[in-house]
Structure formats: structure tokens, C-alpha cells
Scaffold this motif. Structure first.
Motif, PDB file in Angstrom:
ATOM      1  N   LEU A  72      57.936  29.902  44.685  1.00 36.91           N
ATOM      2  CA  LEU A  72      56.758  29.681  45.277  1.00 36.91           C
ATOM      3  C   LEU A  72      56.879  30.502  46.440  1.00 36.91           C
ATOM      4  N   GLN A  73      57.750  30.175  47.314  1.00 38.16           N
ATOM      5  CA  GLN A  73      57.855  30.860  48.781  1.00 38.16           C
ATOM      6  C   GLN A  73      58.102  32.340  48.602  1.00 38.16           C
ATOM      7  N   GLU A  74      59.051  32.723  47.498  1.00 38.37           N
ATOM      8  CA  GLU A  74      59.150  33.868  47.161  1.00 38.37           C
ATOM      9  C   GLU A  74      57.749  34.760  46.657  1.00 38.37           C
ATOM     10  N   LEU A  75      56.907  33.965  46.004  1.00 36.51           N
ATOM     11  CA  LEU A  75      55.648  34.670  45.516  1.00 36.51           C
ATOM     12  C   LEU A  75      54.855  34.955  46.729  1.00 36.51           C
ATOM     13  N   ILE A  76      54.678  34.112  47.683  1.00 35.35           N
ATOM     14  CA  ILE A  76      53.846  34.041  48.646  1.00 35.35           C
ATOM     15  C   ILE A  76      54.355  35.024  49.648  1.00 35.35           C
ATOM     16  N   SER A  77      55.537  35.314  49.861  1.00 35.87           N
ATOM     17  CA  SER A  77      56.111  36.530  50.692  1.00 35.87           C
ATOM     18  C   SER A  77      55.862  37.890  49.865  1.00 35.87           C
ATOM     19  N   ALA A  78      55.975  37.696  48.655  1.00 35.59           N
ATOM     20  CA  ALA A  78      55.641  39.071  48.058  1.00 35.59           C
ATOM     21  C   ALA A  78      54.261  39.617  48.074  1.00 35.59           C
ATOM     22  N   LEU A  79      53.436  38.452  48.148  1.00 32.08           N
ATOM     23  CA  LEU A  79      51.813  38.980  48.169  1.00 32.08           C
ATOM     24  C   LEU A  79      51.576  39.379  49.598  1.00 32.08           C
ATOM     25  N   ARG A  80      52.378  38.923  50.414  1.00 29.38           N
ATOM     26  CA  ARG A  80      52.049  39.619  51.852  1.00 29.38           C
ATOM     27  C   ARG A  80      52.255  40.923  52.210  1.00 29.38           C
ATOM     28  N   ALA A  81      52.781  41.474  51.133  1.00 33.10           N
ATOM     29  CA  ALA A  81      52.908  42.946  51.154  1.00 33.10           C
ATOM     30  C   ALA A  81      51.676  43.540  51.036  1.00 33.10           C
ATOM     31  N   LEU A  82      50.630  43.056  50.584  1.00 28.03           N
ATOM     32  CA  LEU A  82      49.429  43.604  50.360  1.00 28.03           C
ATOM     33  C   LEU A  82      48.896  43.741  51.827  1.00 28.03           C
ATOM     34  N   PRO A  83      47.949  44.801  52.195  1.00 28.08           N
ATOM     35  CA  PRO A  83      47.212  44.786  53.352  1.00 28.08           C
ATOM     36  C   PRO A  83      46.299  43.946  53.666  1.00 28.08           C
ATOM     37  N   GLY A  84      46.387  43.409  54.873  1.00 30.43           N
ATOM     38  CA  GLY A  84      45.099  42.497  55.326  1.00 30.43           C
ATOM     39  C   GLY A  84      45.508  41.099  54.714  1.00 30.43           C
ATOM     40  N   VAL A  85      46.588  40.481  54.050  1.00 33.83           N
ATOM     41  CA  VAL A  85      47.107  39.483  53.654  1.00 33.83           C
ATOM     42  C   VAL A  85      47.653  38.666  54.628  1.00 33.83           C
ATOM     43  N   GLY A  86      47.487  37.694  55.039  1.00 36.78           N
ATOM     44  CA  GLY A  86      48.332  36.801  55.868  1.00 36.78           C
ATOM     45  C   GLY A  86      48.942  35.814  55.222  1.00 36.78           C
ATOM     46  N   PRO A  87      49.532  34.921  55.998  1.00 37.77           N
ATOM     47  CA  PRO A  87      50.337  33.684  55.414  1.00 37.77           C
ATOM     48  C   PRO A  87      49.471  32.760  54.397  1.00 37.77           C
ATOM     49  N   LYS A  88      48.104  32.340  55.111  1.00 37.63           N
ATOM     50  CA  LYS A  88      47.319  31.561  54.673  1.00 37.63           C
ATOM     51  C   LYS A  88      46.798  32.177  53.232  1.00 37.63           C
ATOM     52  N   SER A  89      46.551  33.304  53.234  1.00 38.71           N
ATOM     53  CA  SER A  89      45.861  33.970  52.244  1.00 38.71           C
ATOM     54  C   SER A  89      46.763  34.264  51.127  1.00 38.71           C
ATOM     55  N   GLN A 123      49.183  32.300  50.393  1.00 39.90           N
ATOM     56  CA  GLN A 123      49.505  30.998  49.927  1.00 39.90           C
ATOM     57  C   GLN A 123      48.178  30.562  48.980  1.00 39.90           C
ATOM     58  N   ARG A 124      46.864  30.949  49.303  1.00 39.37           N
ATOM     59  CA  ARG A 124      46.045  30.589  48.544  1.00 39.37           C
ATOM     60  C   ARG A 124      45.826  31.486  47.159  1.00 39.37           C
ATOM     61  N   MET A 125      46.373  32.653  47.373  1.00 46.54           N
ATOM     62  CA  MET A 125      46.572  33.795  46.019  1.00 46.54           C
ATOM     63  C   MET A 125      47.591  33.074  45.075  1.00 46.54           C
ATOM     64  N   ALA A 126      48.864  32.769  45.762  1.00 42.87           N
ATOM     65  CA  ALA A 126      49.748  32.239  44.918  1.00 42.87           C
ATOM     66  C   ALA A 126      49.383  31.058  44.271  1.00 42.87           C
ATOM     67  N   LEU A 127      48.862  29.961  44.883  1.00 38.91           N
ATOM     68  CA  LEU A 127      48.414  28.727  44.421  1.00 38.91           C
ATOM     69  C   LEU A 127      47.246  28.867  43.227  1.00 38.91           C
ATOM     70  N   HIS A 128      46.489  29.754  43.465  1.00 31.06           N
ATOM     71  CA  HIS A 128      45.235  30.111  42.481  1.00 31.06           C
ATOM     72  C   HIS A 128      45.760  30.595  41.127  1.00 31.06           C
ATOM     73  N   LEU A 129      46.939  31.737  41.341  1.00 30.22           N
ATOM     74  CA  LEU A 129      47.296  32.212  39.975  1.00 30.22           C
ATOM     75  C   LEU A 129      48.179  31.198  39.339  1.00 30.22           C
ATOM     76  N   LEU A 130      48.880  30.318  40.085  1.00 31.11           N
ATOM     77  CA  LEU A 130      49.858  29.355  39.331  1.00 31.11           C
ATOM     78  C   LEU A 130      49.039  28.160  38.859  1.00 31.11           C
ATOM     79  N   GLU A 131      47.767  27.683  39.400  1.00 28.65           N
ATOM     80  CA  GLU A 131      47.150  26.385  39.236  1.00 28.65           C
ATOM     81  C   GLU A 131      46.135  26.481  38.144  1.00 28.65           C
ATOM     82  N   ARG A 132      45.358  28.008  38.298  1.00 25.70           N
ATOM     83  CA  ARG A 132      44.261  28.135  37.480  1.00 25.70           C
ATOM     84  C   ARG A 132      44.307  29.448  36.494  1.00 25.70           C
ATOM     85  N   ASP A 133      45.064  30.388  36.795  1.00 27.27           N
ATOM     86  CA  ASP A 133      45.205  31.585  36.044  1.00 27.27           C
ATOM     87  C   ASP A 133      46.461  32.219  35.990  1.00 27.27           C
ATOM     88  N   ARG A 134      47.416  31.445  35.042  1.00 27.81           N
ATOM     89  CA  ARG A 134      48.585  31.824  34.785  1.00 27.81           C
ATOM     90  C   ARG A 134      48.633  33.264  33.748  1.00 27.81           C
TER      91      ARG A 134
END
Length: 204
Positions: free
Chosen positions: A7-24, A26-37
Motif C-alpha cells: 500500500l505504501q508503495e502504491l501511494i508513493s507511485a501515485l505521487r509521481a503524478l503532477p499536483g498529487v501530494g501525500p494525502k491525495s 493516499q485517497r486515490m490508493a484507498l479508493h482503488l483498493l476499496e471501491r474500484d479494483r
């Protein structure tokens, strides 16, 4: 916080996107895993395919999975008019206006000596070679109206002062300091209609 390593690796990977900070991220990662696999798997496949198969057009440097992109291959477009842009997202913004029927050249950046970005990195020799072939009637410099974008446009215009090609710069409607991807279609179309020449007159 003790997170699952994956999960930490996924969050870190998503931060490569422009304008995406730690909180954003984290929300993206949890959304994908919890609601849209299923969506997450579709995203991973599409991203892998894009990274492996999308390169750049040999003629204009835009992103393309073919050697020559669809715009450059389109025989209905005016290949004698080249619009010079900083990035593929700027090209998309211009295309969405529906008001430009020429072709493009994508710099993929702007001149920035501090960052080690010079004419070679922007493919300017390739652009100048296209102009030298004699098939270009107009070069529209549509780099962003930032300090770096203006400097890049000025450099290109100076290098081509002795050529016969008409060199223009988009002007009206685009705010100084703005970027093309955030400008609405009507404003951008007006900017193209009001472009101005950057070549000095012969009697100056």
C-alpha cells in the motif's frame, strides 16, 4: 503510521503524478483498493501498454505509437504552416479549438540553461531543417507566455531571421504567466487569429 508495504508503495507511485501530494495519493490508493479494483486493474494495463508502446512522432515529436502520427499523416492539413508548442498537452488544447488546420512541432520543454535544457534537447535542429527544406510558409510560435516560453520563441525567431518563412507569435487573449492547457477554447482561438510577426522588416 504502519502501512502495508504494498500500500505504501502504491501511494508513493501515485505521487509521481503532477499536483498529487501525500494525502491525495493516499485517497486515490484507498479508493482503488476499496471501491474500484476492476478500474485499478484496467488502469494498470492501460498504463503499462502506454509506457511500452507510445514513443514520439519522427516528424513533429508529439506522442505517438506510430513512427508518423495521425496529424502529420493527415493529407487534408496544411503542412506549410507549423505551430511550435512546448508540450503534447498544449497540442491537445489547440486541437480542441478546431480552429487550426496546420501541423505541429512539439519542443517538449523550453530553453532553460540552468536545467541543462538547450536547443538540442528541444529538437530545434530538426525544426530548422524542416524550415530549410523550403516547404514552410509560416511558423507559429505558440510557446507558453512565460519568461521561459518568451525566451524560447525569441531564440527561434532570431535563428530564422534570414529565412523566407513568415514567423508569427500568438498574442491576444492569452494572459502573461498563463499556460495554454488552462486557457479556454474561445480565448485560444482568438490568440491564434491575432498572432503577430516576429521578423524585422527589411527597412529597419
Amino acid at each position: 503510521m504502519n502501512l502495508s508495504p504494498l500500500l505504501q508503495e502504491l501511494i508513493s507511485a501515485l505521487r509521481a503524478l503532477p499536483g498529487v501530494g501525500p494525502k491525495s495519493a493516499q485517497r486515490m490508493a484507498l479508493h482503488l483498493l476499496e471501491r474500484d479494483r476492476r478500474g485499478a486493474l484496467s488502469l494498470s494495463v492501460a498504463l503499462e501498454q502506454a509506457v511500452e508502446n507510445i514513443g514520439e512522432c519522427r516528424r513533429c515529436r508529439n506522442l505517438s505509437e506510430r513512427e508518423i502520427c495521425a496529424v502529420c499523416e493527415d493529407g487534408t492539413r496544411d503542412a506549410s504552416v507549423i505551430c511550435v508548442l512546448e508540450s503534447p498537452v498544449d497540442l491537445m488544447a489547440v486541437e480542441q479549438t478546431g480552429g487550426f488546420n496546420g501541423v505541429y512541432f512539439v519542443l517538449k520543454g523550453h530553453l532553460s540553461p540552468i536545467d541543462g535544457i538547450g536547443p538540442e534537447e528541444l529538437g530545434l535542429e530538426q525544426l530548422f531543417a524542416r524550415v530549410d527544406q523550403g516547404n514552410v510558409s509560416e511558423l507559429i510560435l505558440a510557446t507558453n507566455p512565460t519568461v521561459e516560453g518568451e525566451a524560447t520563441a525569441h531564440y527561434i525567431a532570431e535563428q530564422l531571421q534570414q529565412s523566407s518563412v513568415n514567423i508569427t507569435r500568438i498574442a491576444h487573449g492569452v494572459p502573461v504567466g498563463g499556460e495554454l492547457e488552462f486557457v479556454d477554447g474561445g480565448t485560444l482561438a482568438h490568440a491564434f487569429a491575432g498572432r503577430r510577426s516576429l521578423k524585422r522588416s527589411a527597412d529597419v
